[in-house]
Design a protein around this motif. Sequence first.
Motif, PDB file in Angstrom:
ATOM      1  N   GLY A 555       0.833  -1.189   0.000  1.00  0.00           N
ATOM      2  CA  GLY A 555       0.000   0.000   0.000  1.00  0.00           C
ATOM      3  C   GLY A 555       0.875   1.250   0.000  1.00  0.00           C
ATOM      4  O   GLY A 555       2.035   1.217   0.436  1.00  0.00           O
ATOM      5  N   TYR A 556       0.331   2.365  -0.474  1.00  0.00           N
ATOM      6  CA  TYR A 556       1.118   3.589  -0.614  1.00  0.00           C
ATOM      7  C   TYR A 556       0.377   4.754   0.028  1.00  0.00           C
ATOM      8  O   TYR A 556      -0.827   4.933  -0.166  1.00  0.00           O
ATOM      9  CB  TYR A 556       1.377   3.881  -2.093  1.00  0.00           C
ATOM     10  CG  TYR A 556       2.032   2.710  -2.803  1.00  0.00           C
ATOM     11  CD1 TYR A 556       3.408   2.527  -2.753  1.00  0.00           C
ATOM     12  CD2 TYR A 556       1.263   1.768  -3.489  1.00  0.00           C
ATOM     13  CE1 TYR A 556       4.002   1.447  -3.378  1.00  0.00           C
ATOM     14  CE2 TYR A 556       1.853   0.685  -4.114  1.00  0.00           C
ATOM     15  CZ  TYR A 556       3.224   0.523  -4.057  1.00  0.00           C
ATOM     16  OH  TYR A 556       3.811  -0.555  -4.665  1.00  0.00           O
ATOM     17  N   ALA A 557       1.150   5.521   0.772  1.00  0.00           N
ATOM     18  CA  ALA A 557       0.564   6.657   1.479  1.00  0.00           C
ATOM     19  C   ALA A 557       0.545   7.907   0.618  1.00  0.00           C
ATOM     20  O   ALA A 557      -0.266   8.808   0.849  1.00  0.00           O
ATOM     21  CB  ALA A 557       1.343   6.931   2.771  1.00  0.00           C
ATOM     22  N   ASP A 558       1.443   7.980  -0.351  1.00  0.00           N
ATOM     23  CA  ASP A 558       1.450   9.175  -1.205  1.00  0.00           C
ATOM     24  C   ASP A 558       1.663   8.769  -2.655  1.00  0.00           C
ATOM     25  O   ASP A 558       2.182   7.691  -2.972  1.00  0.00           O
ATOM     26  CB  ASP A 558       2.538  10.158  -0.766  1.00  0.00           C
ATOM     27  CG  ASP A 558       3.928   9.564  -0.891  1.00  0.00           C
ATOM     28  OD1 ASP A 558       4.479   9.572  -2.002  1.00  0.00           O
ATOM     29  OD2 ASP A 558       4.442   9.070   0.135  1.00  0.00           O
ATOM     30  N   ALA A 559       1.281   9.650  -3.543  1.00  0.00           N
ATOM     31  CA  ALA A 559       1.276   9.363  -4.973  1.00  0.00           C
ATOM     32  C   ALA A 559       2.672   9.206  -5.544  1.00  0.00           C
ATOM     33  O   ALA A 559       2.893   8.407  -6.461  1.00  0.00           O
ATOM     34  CB  ALA A 559       0.521  10.465  -5.709  1.00  0.00           C
ATOM     35  N   SER A 560       3.635   9.938  -5.036  1.00  0.00           N
ATOM     36  CA  SER A 560       4.979   9.878  -5.616  1.00  0.00           C
ATOM     37  C   SER A 560       5.630   8.522  -5.375  1.00  0.00           C
ATOM     38  O   SER A 560       6.271   7.954  -6.275  1.00  0.00           O
ATOM     39  CB  SER A 560       5.847  11.002  -5.037  1.00  0.00           C
ATOM     40  OG  SER A 560       5.926  10.888  -3.628  1.00  0.00           O
ATOM     41  N   ALA A 561       5.476   7.970  -4.161  1.00  0.00           N
ATOM     42  CA  ALA A 561       6.038   6.650  -3.872  1.00  0.00           C
ATOM     43  C   ALA A 561       5.360   5.585  -4.730  1.00  0.00           C
ATOM     44  O   ALA A 561       5.996   4.659  -5.243  1.00  0.00           O
ATOM     45  CB  ALA A 561       5.866   6.322  -2.390  1.00  0.00           C
ATOM     46  N   MET A 562       4.058   5.730  -4.908  1.00  0.00           N
ATOM     47  CA  MET A 562       3.320   4.781  -5.739  1.00  0.00           C
ATOM     48  C   MET A 562       3.792   4.857  -7.192  1.00  0.00           C
ATOM     49  O   MET A 562       3.990   3.829  -7.844  1.00  0.00           O
ATOM     50  CB  MET A 562       1.820   5.088  -5.639  1.00  0.00           C
ATOM     51  CG  MET A 562       0.918   4.214  -6.478  1.00  0.00           C
ATOM     52  SD  MET A 562       0.781   4.785  -8.200  1.00  0.00           S
ATOM     53  CE  MET A 562       0.224   6.470  -7.948  1.00  0.00           C
ATOM     54  N   ALA A 563       3.997   6.062  -7.728  1.00  0.00           N
ATOM     55  CA  ALA A 563       4.422   6.229  -9.106  1.00  0.00           C
ATOM     56  C   ALA A 563       5.801   5.609  -9.336  1.00  0.00           C
ATOM     57  O   ALA A 563       6.065   5.004 -10.385  1.00  0.00           O
ATOM     58  CB  ALA A 563       4.429   7.706  -9.480  1.00  0.00           C
ATOM     59  N   ALA A 564       6.682   5.750  -8.360  1.00  0.00           N
ATOM     60  CA  ALA A 564       8.012   5.151  -8.474  1.00  0.00           C
ATOM     61  C   ALA A 564       7.914   3.631  -8.519  1.00  0.00           C
ATOM     62  O   ALA A 564       8.612   2.966  -9.303  1.00  0.00           O
ATOM     63  CB  ALA A 564       8.882   5.597  -7.304  1.00  0.00           C
ATOM     64  N   ALA A 565       7.026   3.069  -7.682  1.00  0.00           N
ATOM     65  CA  ALA A 565       6.836   1.612  -7.680  1.00  0.00           C
ATOM     66  C   ALA A 565       6.242   1.151  -9.006  1.00  0.00           C
ATOM     67  O   ALA A 565       6.594   0.087  -9.522  1.00  0.00           O
ATOM     68  CB  ALA A 565       5.938   1.206  -6.519  1.00  0.00           C
ATOM     69  N   PHE A 566       5.365   1.953  -9.563  1.00  0.00           N
ATOM     70  CA  PHE A 566       4.775   1.600 -10.859  1.00  0.00           C
ATOM     71  C   PHE A 566       5.855   1.525 -11.938  1.00  0.00           C
ATOM     72  O   PHE A 566       5.903   0.572 -12.726  1.00  0.00           O
ATOM     73  CB  PHE A 566       3.707   2.621 -11.254  1.00  0.00           C
ATOM     74  CG  PHE A 566       3.269   2.501 -12.689  1.00  0.00           C
ATOM     75  CD1 PHE A 566       2.436   1.479 -13.097  1.00  0.00           C
ATOM     76  CD2 PHE A 566       3.727   3.411 -13.645  1.00  0.00           C
ATOM     77  CE1 PHE A 566       2.055   1.356 -14.426  1.00  0.00           C
ATOM     78  CE2 PHE A 566       3.354   3.293 -14.974  1.00  0.00           C
ATOM     79  CZ  PHE A 566       2.510   2.260 -15.362  1.00  0.00           C
ATOM     80  N   GLN A 567       6.720   2.512 -11.994  1.00  0.00           N
ATOM     81  CA  GLN A 567       7.778   2.509 -13.002  1.00  0.00           C
ATOM     82  C   GLN A 567       8.719   1.325 -12.821  1.00  0.00           C
ATOM     83  O   GLN A 567       9.162   0.714 -13.794  1.00  0.00           O
ATOM     84  CB  GLN A 567       8.547   3.820 -12.947  1.00  0.00           C
ATOM     85  CG  GLN A 567       7.739   5.016 -13.470  1.00  0.00           C
ATOM     86  CD  GLN A 567       8.522   6.304 -13.429  1.00  0.00           C
ATOM     87  OE1 GLN A 567       9.269   6.559 -12.463  1.00  0.00           O
ATOM     88  NE2 GLN A 567       8.375   7.149 -14.458  1.00  0.00           N
ATOM     89  N   ALA A 568       8.982   0.970 -11.575  1.00  0.00           N
ATOM     90  CA  ALA A 568       9.868  -0.164 -11.314  1.00  0.00           C
ATOM     91  C   ALA A 568       9.226  -1.490 -11.720  1.00  0.00           C
ATOM     92  O   ALA A 568       9.927  -2.453 -12.055  1.00  0.00           O
ATOM     93  CB  ALA A 568      10.231  -0.202  -9.830  1.00  0.00           C
ATOM     94  N   SER A 569       7.909  -1.551 -11.712  1.00  0.00           N
ATOM     95  CA  SER A 569       7.202  -2.798 -12.030  1.00  0.00           C
ATOM     96  C   SER A 569       7.236  -3.138 -13.510  1.00  0.00           C
ATOM     97  O   SER A 569       6.979  -4.280 -13.890  1.00  0.00           O
ATOM     98  CB  SER A 569       5.745  -2.702 -11.580  1.00  0.00           C
ATOM     99  OG  SER A 569       5.004  -1.865 -12.463  1.00  0.00           O
ATOM    100  N   GLU A 570       7.505  -2.132 -14.373  1.00  0.00           N
ATOM    101  CA  GLU A 570       7.521  -2.281 -15.821  1.00  0.00           C
ATOM    102  C   GLU A 570       6.148  -2.616 -16.402  1.00  0.00           C
ATOM    103  O   GLU A 570       6.035  -3.053 -17.552  1.00  0.00           O
ATOM    104  CB  GLU A 570       8.540  -3.334 -16.260  1.00  0.00           C
ATOM    105  CG  GLU A 570       9.982  -2.990 -15.855  1.00  0.00           C
ATOM    106  CD  GLU A 570      10.972  -4.012 -16.365  1.00  0.00           C
ATOM    107  OE1 GLU A 570      10.540  -5.043 -16.923  1.00  0.00           O
ATOM    108  OE2 GLU A 570      12.187  -3.789 -16.216  1.00  0.00           O
ATOM    109  N   ALA A 571       5.087  -2.438 -15.595  1.00  0.00           N
ATOM    110  CA  ALA A 571       3.733  -2.640 -16.114  1.00  0.00           C
ATOM    111  C   ALA A 571       3.348  -1.474 -17.014  1.00  0.00           C
ATOM    112  O   ALA A 571       3.909  -0.376 -16.908  1.00  0.00           O
ATOM    113  CB  ALA A 571       2.749  -2.768 -14.956  1.00  0.00           C
ATOM    114  N   LYS A 572       2.381  -1.698 -17.891  1.00  0.00           N
ATOM    115  CA  LYS A 572       1.920  -0.642 -18.788  1.00  0.00           C
ATOM    116  C   LYS A 572       0.570  -0.073 -18.387  1.00  0.00           C
ATOM    117  O   LYS A 572       0.180   0.988 -18.851  1.00  0.00           O
ATOM    118  CB  LYS A 572       1.837  -1.185 -20.215  1.00  0.00           C
ATOM    119  CG  LYS A 572       3.187  -1.624 -20.774  1.00  0.00           C
ATOM    120  CD  LYS A 572       3.033  -2.231 -22.170  1.00  0.00           C
ATOM    121  CE  LYS A 572       4.383  -2.692 -22.716  1.00  0.00           C
ATOM    122  NZ  LYS A 572       4.250  -3.328 -24.057  1.00  0.00           N
ATOM    123  N   ILE A 573      -0.157  -0.809 -17.547  1.00  0.00           N
ATOM    124  CA  ILE A 573      -1.452  -0.327 -17.082  1.00  0.00           C
ATOM    125  C   ILE A 573      -1.495  -0.448 -15.568  1.00  0.00           C
ATOM    126  O   ILE A 573      -0.697  -1.175 -14.958  1.00  0.00           O
ATOM    127  CB  ILE A 573      -2.618  -1.115 -17.711  1.00  0.00           C
ATOM    128  CG1 ILE A 573      -2.573  -2.579 -17.268  1.00  0.00           C
ATOM    129  CG2 ILE A 573      -2.593  -1.002 -19.226  1.00  0.00           C
ATOM    130  CD1 ILE A 573      -3.798  -3.376 -17.704  1.00  0.00           C
TER     131      ILE A 573
END
Length: 643
Positions: A555-573
């Motif tokens: 889970g993520y408390a703020d949007a910036s940490a979540m966005a970084a995790a998204f980029q690291a996941s290499e997912a497209k959606i």
Amino acid sequence: MSGADDISLSEGFEPADYDAWRATVDTALKGADFEKALTTPTYDGFHLQPLYTKADVPNAPLRPGSGRGVRAGAWDISQAVMGPLAADVAGQAAEELAGGATSVLLRLDACLRAGETPASRPDLVGVNGAALHSRGAFMAAFKGIDCAATPIALDAGAAGLAAAKALLAAAGSGGLAAGASLALDPISAIATAGLPADAPAAWAAEARNFDLGPGVACFRASSLAAFNAGASEAQALGAMLAGGLAYLRLLEGEGLSVADAAACIDFQLALSQDQFLTIASVRAARTLWATALRHAGVDAAPMRLVGVTAERMFTRHDPHVNVLRATIAGFAGAVGGLDGLTVLPFDARAGGDDPLARRVARNLQIVLAEESNLSRVADPAGGAFYVERLTEQLASAAWAEFQAIEQAGDLVQAIVGGSLPARIRETAALRAGNAAKRREAITGVSEYANLDEPARPAMDREAVRTAARADWQAGEPLVGSPMASSAASMPLVAASAPYEALRDASDRQLAATGKRPSVFLANIGALAAFSARATFAANAFAAGGIVVAGNGGAGYADASAMAAAFQASEAKIACICGTDASYGEHGSAFAAALKSAGARQVWLAGRGGASEAALRAAGVDDFLFMGADILVALTSAHRLMGA
């Protein structure tokens, strides 16, 4: 116990009636619509009620006095034998009979059932049936089988007449055992294989010369083609009844009396996992045929009614769940009073070549008959208010469908003219819509998909094709040239097919890249807050072969940490998961951050509610919720990811 020791189970309770029950229910519903909340619509226009009483039972008995509608004895355990080659047929038949089967259903491959040859459709050779493409192959397949003692039935589709002749030749002077069936069904082949419209008359003229013993059926009226194409229960019953009447007319035209013609016809009913509708279908079938015969001037005639588990309900993925579907269907058929039952192996849609699947199918029936004692009870559902009412409603709806078919001329004209396929397509579209919205769950496919399911060992199809083609070229071919005159108007429409197409695309990507298409779960806050919707989203995407990227439980408390995790996941959606309150507080920021981080598509688990406009403006493309068209979402995701 007797006399003074008798106990009245109603003692101490106030008498109750439907009106009192309904008043209590209406109070509990607090103004909600009773029909919407507590009744279940069927595809045949009537609703299943939450409670039935004696008042719902029809006044007249619904079953004729003859036949297995009042059975007290075992049904015929007819096991499907599917090859793929002659030696396999012989071995499987012997194995089935030694293991408890009482008859054999020989199913020819998809090529023969479509009226094609190894040259015209090599891709169908050996698929889902036996590749017996010559009369010599038939002789080899039945070597060692005493056809005079073992009832044999055919499932040959467009190749039915040629297969019947080959079977009679293989049986020799001993003939076929009572209970056998050539199962000629050219009308179904018109619908499923595009056989010419004049085929039924031509087949009847040739069949008139067959030397069949007592108790051997020549023609088979079946609901299977209609049901597998997506028909409702009443539509399928109406088509089967119309088929029986069409064959009755053809045989009468060949000089048989109505009674003798009726004795040459047996009936095959498709069985589904809808337990009570299947029970009612079996019971209604006998009433319908008895009514038709009375109109034809025959007061009573035995009806041989067999059932087969419908392929429409089977899945290719997670095929072991098909065991449960087949168990329910087989149970319902036995309770309804079938004379014979065929349970297809759980891998039927994937080839039907697993020995374990065949054994499970056979033993399933033996357990129902011998351990569950269903073979020792006459009409176990008889008298149940629900079943009696459902049987009456289904019989009435099926008779109306039968009349609509007759108004088109007959079953052949209803198929060729397009009126019956059009009605079935309408029903199939309703079914597909409910499956797409997961109102009708398909366990293992649309719900709880197992993407780690091990691949099934593949049969060497090329070896089968080579052997079958050589046999076809060297021997007397069963089908010498393609027989179809038009495209199939009622093809198989498996409920799971749209989901399985997406799963196949995912499998291809996995094979090509080593990775499946993936989705990132942008979970807001603590686990307790997002867990329910994250689980829902993961399950929904898995139905299309899309896995969760990275740590789906984070889970993520703020949007910036979540966005970084998204980029690291290499997912497209990505899919945002949280509570309604967290969506109002953080949803827009999360959506905007995901789009800025490169997400091609952003979903939100749940409905946007009052925040929907703001969420869409921030970057949410769409919403996943119970009742949403999940297939649209999954197809869109695949397209964006290039899967």
